[in-house]
Design a protein around this motif. Structure first.
Motif, PDB file in Angstrom:
ATOM      1  N   LEU A  16       2.556  -7.105   0.665  1.00  0.00           N
ATOM      2  CA  LEU A  16       3.164  -6.054   1.490  1.00  0.00           C
ATOM      3  C   LEU A  16       4.636  -5.865   1.136  1.00  0.00           C
ATOM      4  O   LEU A  16       5.130  -4.735   1.091  1.00  0.00           O
ATOM      5  N   ASP A  17       5.349  -6.971   0.887  1.00  0.00           N
ATOM      6  CA  ASP A  17       6.758  -6.880   0.491  1.00  0.00           C
ATOM      7  C   ASP A  17       6.900  -6.035  -0.773  1.00  0.00           C
ATOM      8  O   ASP A  17       7.803  -5.192  -0.883  1.00  0.00           O
ATOM      9  N   LEU A  18       6.026  -6.295  -1.738  1.00  0.00           N
ATOM     10  CA  LEU A  18       6.089  -5.561  -2.998  1.00  0.00           C
ATOM     11  C   LEU A  18       5.762  -4.083  -2.786  1.00  0.00           C
ATOM     12  O   LEU A  18       6.465  -3.204  -3.292  1.00  0.00           O
ATOM     13  N   CYS A  19       4.724  -3.826  -2.025  1.00  0.00           N
ATOM     14  CA  CYS A  19       4.291  -2.437  -1.810  1.00  0.00           C
ATOM     15  C   CYS A  19       5.320  -1.613  -1.047  1.00  0.00           C
ATOM     16  O   CYS A  19       5.507  -0.430  -1.331  1.00  0.00           O
ATOM     17  N   ILE A  20       5.986  -2.232  -0.064  1.00  0.00           N
ATOM     18  CA  ILE A  20       6.902  -1.468   0.786  1.00  0.00           C
ATOM     19  C   ILE A  20       8.118  -0.989   0.002  1.00  0.00           C
ATOM     20  O   ILE A  20       8.797  -0.044   0.417  1.00  0.00           O
ATOM     21  N   LEU A  21       8.408  -1.630  -1.153  1.00  0.00           N
ATOM     22  CA  LEU A  21       9.529  -1.174  -1.973  1.00  0.00           C
ATOM     23  C   LEU A  21       9.239   0.165  -2.631  1.00  0.00           C
ATOM     24  O   LEU A  21      10.163   0.911  -2.975  1.00  0.00           O
ATOM     25  N   ASP A  22       7.968   0.474  -2.813  1.00  0.00           N
ATOM     26  CA  ASP A  22       7.574   1.755  -3.405  1.00  0.00           C
ATOM     27  C   ASP A  22       7.567   2.804  -2.303  1.00  0.00           C
ATOM     28  O   ASP A  22       6.877   2.651  -1.294  1.00  0.00           O
ATOM     29  N   ILE A  23       8.293   3.861  -2.492  1.00  0.00           N
ATOM     30  CA  ILE A  23       8.409   4.874  -1.439  1.00  0.00           C
ATOM     31  C   ILE A  23       7.073   5.542  -1.138  1.00  0.00           C
ATOM     32  O   ILE A  23       6.868   6.086  -0.051  1.00  0.00           O
ATOM     33  N   ASN A  24       6.118   5.480  -2.078  1.00  0.00           N
ATOM     34  CA  ASN A  24       4.805   6.053  -1.832  1.00  0.00           C
ATOM     35  C   ASN A  24       4.034   5.291  -0.758  1.00  0.00           C
ATOM     36  O   ASN A  24       3.037   5.804  -0.232  1.00  0.00           O
ATOM     37  N   SER A  25       4.484   4.106  -0.412  1.00  0.00           N
ATOM     38  CA  SER A  25       3.851   3.361   0.682  1.00  0.00           C
ATOM     39  C   SER A  25       3.996   4.114   1.997  1.00  0.00           C
ATOM     40  O   SER A  25       3.190   3.935   2.918  1.00  0.00           O
ATOM     41  N   LEU A  26       5.020   4.965   2.082  1.00  0.00           N
ATOM     42  CA  LEU A  26       5.246   5.724   3.306  1.00  0.00           C
ATOM     43  C   LEU A  26       4.242   6.864   3.469  1.00  0.00           C
ATOM     44  O   LEU A  26       4.257   7.563   4.475  1.00  0.00           O
ATOM     45  N   ASP A  27       3.365   7.048   2.475  1.00  0.00           N
ATOM     46  CA  ASP A  27       2.273   8.005   2.620  1.00  0.00           C
ATOM     47  C   ASP A  27       1.264   7.534   3.667  1.00  0.00           C
ATOM     48  O   ASP A  27       0.480   8.324   4.170  1.00  0.00           O
ATOM     49  N   PHE A  28       1.271   6.230   3.939  1.00  0.00           N
ATOM     50  CA  PHE A  28       0.250   5.641   4.796  1.00  0.00           C
ATOM     51  C   PHE A  28       0.838   5.139   6.109  1.00  0.00           C
ATOM     52  O   PHE A  28       1.998   4.707   6.159  1.00  0.00           O
ATOM     53  N   LYS A  29       0.036   5.187   7.135  1.00  0.00           N
ATOM     54  CA  LYS A  29       0.436   4.583   8.399  1.00  0.00           C
ATOM     55  C   LYS A  29       0.468   3.071   8.223  1.00  0.00           C
ATOM     56  O   LYS A  29      -0.260   2.508   7.403  1.00  0.00           O
ATOM     57  N   TYR A  30       1.313   2.413   8.989  1.00  0.00           N
ATOM     58  CA  TYR A  30       1.506   0.978   8.827  1.00  0.00           C
ATOM     59  C   TYR A  30       0.209   0.190   9.026  1.00  0.00           C
ATOM     60  O   TYR A  30      -0.066  -0.777   8.312  1.00  0.00           O
ATOM     61  N   GLY A  31      -0.583   0.596  10.004  1.00  0.00           N
ATOM     62  CA  GLY A  31      -1.840  -0.111  10.260  1.00  0.00           C
ATOM     63  C   GLY A  31      -2.804   0.003   9.096  1.00  0.00           C
ATOM     64  O   GLY A  31      -3.532  -0.950   8.782  1.00  0.00           O
ATOM     65  N   VAL A  32      -2.815   1.154   8.445  1.00  0.00           N
ATOM     66  CA  VAL A  32      -3.669   1.362   7.281  1.00  0.00           C
ATOM     67  C   VAL A  32      -3.160   0.553   6.095  1.00  0.00           C
ATOM     68  O   VAL A  32      -3.934  -0.055   5.346  1.00  0.00           O
TER      69      VAL A  32
END
Length: 378
Positions: free
Chosen positions: A261-277
């Motif tokens: 999750l730490d790695l993914c959250i650095l990519d701004i495309n992670s904000l395409d998804f809701k946190y729960g998803v």
């Protein structure tokens, strides 16, 4: 850096590829659809009957279409049951509905960068990576970092034409606010000003704090990615429902998932998804989807796009040294997994993003709609 081969998979799924796992899940979902009837359109009020052990949450999905579960109707598409057990300290249905309502209330989107032409996605990644380092240096919790990340991203969505020179001030101020909410002994403002190496003065942090609080309308209690993840893994591991608030999962497994999750959250495309998803998709790479669905209430269609998007990050992380529990001074052994840690995430991010630009069978993976777009479409 020591490297290892292989992919992060559930113990009983070693040897299977990402494609095999996706195909298996799709087959299972297709089989279920043949035996189940979907409820047709229309709207009904969310009903929780007093005295019942479980409430049926009538909503399109647990993460979509829930406008305000307490006083407005939810869009009906299928029936979702609250996955939480009976709680001695409160109503499990109320807790679940409250968590779902936050996914709609606290909006985030990668489109925030469109409001800031001078900023690049890499600048956000560098800032969040630095905040992780600060958190580890001051033994701050993962929840503190993810609160700061949420505050930063939502604040940027309210602003326009921000200069890159202001990013560090906004980031350290977000961490200042988050630490006062989450930490028992938050770092003093002089300490946070010190770690900026003179770039941010104490007075500037205090001024920015007021600006951010007003811009965020004092909405400071989102369900973060890590809070969703902790719920999912707790529900999957729980063996004593009377002590649901006491962690009952493996610390080693937890830090593997949180590092992803730490790695993914650095990519701004992670904000395409809701946190729960986002949390559910990460969990899918460590355990069977049947369990993920049971603890999250999410269908495969809801997480498929995120699982596929996350695959290059999983592959990259698997080529690096396995995350290990760290010892921290004055931190008890049963809390050390909650302390935010930092590794060379920027190098990992670069590798993962390089992999994600490689088409599969000549086809580039589709970009899913942002959380804001999903909400507006209903």
């Amino acid at each position: 850096m020591t490297r290892r081969s292989g992919r992060l998979q559930a113990k009983h799924e070693h040897g299977s590829t990402h494609g095999d796992k996706i195909a298996k899940i799709k087959k299972e979902q297709c089989s279920r659809k043949k035996t189940q009837k979907r409820l047709n359109g229309g709207t009904q009020n969310l009903r929780v009957q007093e005295g019942t052990s479980k409430a049926e949450v009538l909503t399109e999905t647990p993460m979509e279409g829930l406008q305000d579960a307490f006083d407005r109707p939810a869009f009906l598409h299928q029936t979702q049951l609250c996955p939480l057990p009976q709680l001695s300290w409160g109503s499990s249905e109320d807790v679940w509905v409250k968590m779902l309502s936050k996914e709609t209330k606290y909006k985030h989107s990668k489109n925030s960068l469109e409001r800031h032409p001078r900023l690049q996605p890499k600048m956000r990644a560098v800032l969040l990576d630095w905040l992780m380092e600060v958190c580890e240096a001051y033994f701050l919790h993962r929840q503190t970092f993810y609160l700061a990340q949420d505050f930063f991203d939502r604040f940027m969505l309210t602003q326009e034409n921000m200069e890159k020179e202001r990013l560090q001030l906004i980031g350290i101020t977000a961490l200042f606010i988050a630490s006062k909410i989450e930490e028992i002994y938050p770092p003093k403002i002089m300490e946070l000003a010190y770690v900026t190496d003179g770039a941010c003065l104490e007075e500037e942090i205090l001024q920015m704090e007021l600006i951010m609080l007003k811009a965020l309308n004092w909405d400071l209690v989102p369900e973060t990615v890590v809070s969703w993840m902790k719920l999912y893994i707790q529900m999957a591991s729980v063996y004593d429902f009377t002590n649901l608030l006491v962690p009952q999962f493996s610390q080693e497994t937890y830090i593997q998932i949180t590092q992803l999750l730490d790695l993914c959250i650095l990519d701004i495309n992670s904000l395409d998804f809701k946190y729960g998803v986002l949390a559910a998709a990460a969990f899918c790479h460590f355990i069977s989807f049947d369990i993920v669905q049971k603890v999250s209430g999410l269908s495969w269609e809801m997480v498929e796009g995120c699982v596929n998007w996350m695959a290059p990050f999983v592959e990259t992380m698997a080529s690096y040294e396995r995350a290990k529990l760290k010892e921290f001074v004055k931190v008890s052994s049963d809390d050390r997994h909650n302390i935010q840690t930092h590794v060379d995430y920027l190098s990992m991010l670069h590798e993962a993003q390089q992999k994600s630009t490689i088409p599969v069978n000549g086809i580039f993976p589709p970009t899913p709609p942002s959380s804001a777009e999903k909400s507006s479409s209903h």
